[in-house]
Design a protein around this motif. Sequence first.
Motif, PDB file in Angstrom:
ATOM      1  N   ASN A  54       8.516 -12.425  40.547  1.00 48.85           N
ATOM      2  CA  ASN A  54       7.302 -13.147  40.947  1.00 48.85           C
ATOM      3  C   ASN A  54       6.421 -13.469  39.750  1.00 48.85           C
ATOM      4  OD1 ASN A  54       8.033 -13.163  43.641  1.00 48.85           O
ATOM      5  ND2 ASN A  54       6.981 -11.246  44.077  1.00 48.85           N
ATOM      6  N   ALA A  55       6.318 -12.546  38.810  1.00 51.59           N
ATOM      7  CA  ALA A  55       5.533 -12.803  37.597  1.00 51.59           C
ATOM      8  C   ALA A  55       6.168 -13.924  36.778  1.00 51.59           C
ATOM      9  CB  ALA A  55       5.420 -11.535  36.759  1.00 51.59           C
ATOM     10  N   MET A  56       7.478 -13.929  36.683  1.00 56.63           N
ATOM     11  CA  MET A  56       8.171 -14.979  35.933  1.00 56.63           C
ATOM     12  C   MET A  56       8.047 -16.329  36.635  1.00 56.63           C
ATOM     13  SD  MET A  56       9.332 -13.731  33.152  1.00 56.63           S
ATOM     14  CE  MET A  56       8.199 -12.383  32.957  1.00 56.63           C
ATOM     15  N   LYS A  57       8.048 -16.331  37.972  1.00 51.24           N
ATOM     16  CA  LYS A  57       7.843 -17.584  38.715  1.00 51.24           C
ATOM     17  C   LYS A  57       6.483 -18.176  38.392  1.00 51.24           C
ATOM     18  CE  LYS A  57      10.669 -16.702  42.774  1.00 51.24           C
ATOM     19  NZ  LYS A  57      10.658 -16.381  44.216  1.00 51.24           N
ATOM     20  N   ALA A  58       5.479 -17.320  38.340  1.00 52.40           N
ATOM     21  CA  ALA A  58       4.130 -17.803  38.026  1.00 52.40           C
ATOM     22  C   ALA A  58       4.082 -18.393  36.619  1.00 52.40           C
ATOM     23  CB  ALA A  58       3.122 -16.665  38.164  1.00 52.40           C
ATOM     24  N   LYS A  59       4.739 -17.746  35.676  1.00 51.19           N
ATOM     25  CA  LYS A  59       4.764 -18.270  34.306  1.00 51.19           C
ATOM     26  C   LYS A  59       5.541 -19.577  34.229  1.00 51.19           C
ATOM     27  CE  LYS A  59       4.118 -13.901  31.926  1.00 51.19           C
ATOM     28  NZ  LYS A  59       4.608 -12.984  30.902  1.00 51.19           N
ATOM     29  N   ALA A  60       6.636 -19.672  34.994  1.00 49.24           N
ATOM     30  CA  ALA A  60       7.413 -20.919  35.007  1.00 49.24           C
ATOM     31  C   ALA A  60       6.583 -22.058  35.587  1.00 49.24           C
ATOM     32  CB  ALA A  60       8.703 -20.728  35.807  1.00 49.24           C
ATOM     33  N   GLU A  61       5.822 -21.775  36.647  1.00 48.95           N
ATOM     34  CA  GLU A  61       4.959 -22.806  37.223  1.00 48.95           C
ATOM     35  C   GLU A  61       3.899 -23.269  36.229  1.00 48.95           C
ATOM     36  OE1 GLU A  61       5.098 -24.620  40.013  1.00 48.95           O
ATOM     37  OE2 GLU A  61       7.042 -23.640  40.289  1.00 48.95           O
ATOM     38  N   GLU A  62       3.383 -22.338  35.459  1.00 49.11           N
ATOM     39  CA  GLU A  62       2.399 -22.692  34.435  1.00 49.11           C
ATOM     40  C   GLU A  62       3.023 -23.629  33.393  1.00 49.11           C
ATOM     41  OE1 GLU A  62      -0.257 -20.474  30.985  1.00 49.11           O
ATOM     42  OE2 GLU A  62       0.671 -19.268  32.561  1.00 49.11           O
ATOM     43  N   ARG A  79       1.417 -36.209  16.778  1.00 50.87           N
ATOM     44  CA  ARG A  79       2.689 -35.812  16.175  1.00 50.87           C
ATOM     45  C   ARG A  79       3.188 -34.460  16.698  1.00 50.87           C
ATOM     46  NH1 ARG A  79       2.415 -37.488   9.826  1.00 50.87           N
ATOM     47  NH2 ARG A  79       2.039 -39.685  10.203  1.00 50.87           N
ATOM     48  N   GLU A  80       2.277 -33.602  17.087  1.00 51.66           N
ATOM     49  CA  GLU A  80       2.672 -32.276  17.565  1.00 51.66           C
ATOM     50  C   GLU A  80       3.205 -32.312  18.999  1.00 51.66           C
ATOM     51  OE1 GLU A  80      -0.518 -32.748  16.260  1.00 51.66           O
ATOM     52  OE2 GLU A  80       0.078 -32.063  14.264  1.00 51.66           O
ATOM     53  N   GLY A  81       3.164 -33.463  19.620  1.00 52.65           N
ATOM     54  CA  GLY A  81       3.588 -33.584  21.015  1.00 52.65           C
ATOM     55  C   GLY A  81       5.040 -33.216  21.234  1.00 52.65           C
ATOM     56  N   GLN A  82       5.919 -33.629  20.315  1.00 57.30           N
ATOM     57  CA  GLN A  82       7.335 -33.295  20.474  1.00 57.30           C
ATOM     58  C   GLN A  82       7.558 -31.792  20.344  1.00 57.30           C
ATOM     59  OE1 GLN A  82       9.229 -35.824  17.614  1.00 57.30           O
ATOM     60  NE2 GLN A  82       9.394 -37.518  19.077  1.00 57.30           N
ATOM     61  N   ASP A  83       6.858 -31.159  19.422  1.00 62.37           N
ATOM     62  CA  ASP A  83       6.962 -29.701  19.297  1.00 62.37           C
ATOM     63  C   ASP A  83       6.442 -29.019  20.562  1.00 62.37           C
ATOM     64  OD1 ASP A  83       7.992 -29.951  16.755  1.00 62.37           O
ATOM     65  OD2 ASP A  83       6.037 -29.645  15.781  1.00 62.37           O
ATOM     66  N   PHE A  84       5.333 -29.520  21.065  1.00 66.13           N
ATOM     67  CA  PHE A  84       4.744 -28.987  22.290  1.00 66.13           C
ATOM     68  C   PHE A  84       5.739 -29.083  23.438  1.00 66.13           C
ATOM     69  CE2 PHE A  84       2.433 -29.555  26.254  1.00 66.13           C
ATOM     70  CZ  PHE A  84       1.503 -28.535  26.223  1.00 66.13           C
ATOM     71  N   HIS A  85       6.345 -30.262  23.587  1.00 65.56           N
ATOM     72  CA  HIS A  85       7.302 -30.493  24.670  1.00 65.56           C
ATOM     73  C   HIS A  85       8.515 -29.576  24.528  1.00 65.56           C
ATOM     74  CE1 HIS A  85      10.549 -32.558  26.848  1.00 65.56           C
ATOM     75  NE2 HIS A  85       9.580 -32.831  27.713  1.00 65.56           N
ATOM     76  N   ALA A  86       9.059 -29.493  23.320  1.00 68.97           N
ATOM     77  CA  ALA A  86      10.237 -28.651  23.096  1.00 68.97           C
ATOM     78  C   ALA A  86       9.921 -27.176  23.353  1.00 68.97           C
ATOM     79  CB  ALA A  86      10.758 -28.841  21.672  1.00 68.97           C
ATOM     80  N   HIS A  87       8.777 -26.745  22.881  1.00 61.29           N
ATOM     81  CA  HIS A  87       8.385 -25.342  23.058  1.00 61.29           C
ATOM     82  C   HIS A  87       8.240 -24.979  24.537  1.00 61.29           C
ATOM     83  CE1 HIS A  87       6.381 -21.533  22.300  1.00 61.29           C
ATOM     84  NE2 HIS A  87       5.393 -21.928  23.081  1.00 61.29           N
ATOM     85  N   HIS A  88       7.522 -25.793  25.280  1.00 62.70           N
ATOM     86  CA  HIS A  88       7.269 -25.479  26.681  1.00 62.70           C
ATOM     87  C   HIS A  88       8.499 -25.712  27.553  1.00 62.70           C
ATOM     88  CE1 HIS A  88       3.140 -24.292  26.188  1.00 62.70           C
ATOM     89  NE2 HIS A  88       3.003 -25.291  25.333  1.00 62.70           N
ATOM     90  N   LEU A  91      10.407 -22.495  27.029  1.00 63.41           N
ATOM     91  CA  LEU A  91       9.787 -21.416  27.796  1.00 63.41           C
ATOM     92  C   LEU A  91      10.080 -21.549  29.289  1.00 63.41           C
ATOM     93  CD1 LEU A  91       6.277 -20.966  26.121  1.00 63.41           C
ATOM     94  CD2 LEU A  91       8.182 -19.351  26.131  1.00 63.41           C
ATOM     95  N   LEU A  92      10.047 -22.774  29.795  1.00 63.45           N
ATOM     96  CA  LEU A  92      10.361 -23.002  31.207  1.00 63.45           C
ATOM     97  C   LEU A  92      11.789 -22.561  31.515  1.00 63.45           C
ATOM     98  CD1 LEU A  92       9.727 -24.099  34.006  1.00 63.45           C
ATOM     99  CD2 LEU A  92      10.402 -26.366  33.173  1.00 63.45           C
ATOM    100  N   LYS A  93      12.718 -22.898  30.640  1.00 63.15           N
ATOM    101  CA  LYS A  93      14.110 -22.487  30.833  1.00 63.15           C
ATOM    102  C   LYS A  93      14.233 -20.962  30.792  1.00 63.15           C
ATOM    103  CE  LYS A  93      18.718 -22.911  28.950  1.00 63.15           C
ATOM    104  NZ  LYS A  93      19.487 -23.007  27.759  1.00 63.15           N
ATOM    105  N   TYR A  94      13.570 -20.337  29.842  1.00 64.33           N
ATOM    106  CA  TYR A  94      13.615 -18.874  29.716  1.00 64.33           C
ATOM    107  C   TYR A  94      13.074 -18.199  30.971  1.00 64.33           C
ATOM    108  CZ  TYR A  94      12.394 -14.194  28.167  1.00 64.33           C
ATOM    109  OH  TYR A  94      12.261 -12.837  28.076  1.00 64.33           O
ATOM    110  N   TYR A  95      11.907 -18.647  31.449  1.00 65.83           N
ATOM    111  CA  TYR A  95      11.300 -18.031  32.622  1.00 65.83           C
ATOM    112  C   TYR A  95      12.130 -18.274  33.876  1.00 65.83           C
ATOM    113  CZ  TYR A  95       7.126 -17.164  29.816  1.00 65.83           C
ATOM    114  OH  TYR A  95       6.246 -16.716  28.855  1.00 65.83           O
TER     115      TYR A  95
END
Length: 120
Positions: A54-62, A79-88, A91-95
């Motif tokens: 449940n905690a991971m679901k909440a983080k994935a939704e975020e 310019r940081e948008g691509q890094d932002f997109h890749a990072h999140h 994280l979504l995949k991990y969660y």
Amino acid sequence: MQSKLFFSILISLSLLTPGALMAIDPANVKDAEAEARTNFDHVKLAEYYENEANAMKAKAEEQKQLLRDYHDHSEYYGREGQDFHAHHSALLKYYTEAVDRNTEMAMSHRNMSRKVKGLK
């Protein structure tokens, strides 16, 4: 007479329950799994994994919300948008994978608790 009975019950319960009341946290979850013998132990482990899922679901939704905001307003990120997109996205995949693993472990411990219950 009742006070003697009360204190004897209190003392015996305090000696019997330290292991049962041990909180399951990430630091001792492996020990708890190795020592799980009773129906109660497996139910507690299943509850732990369900709470983690449940905690991971909440983080994935975020993370999904952050990615939606990025897609809606990608011009704000420069310019940081691509890094932002890749990072999140990572994280979504991990969660999401963590939700699947924790749900699977919870189901496994629920099944083990039923087997232990059925043997007695």
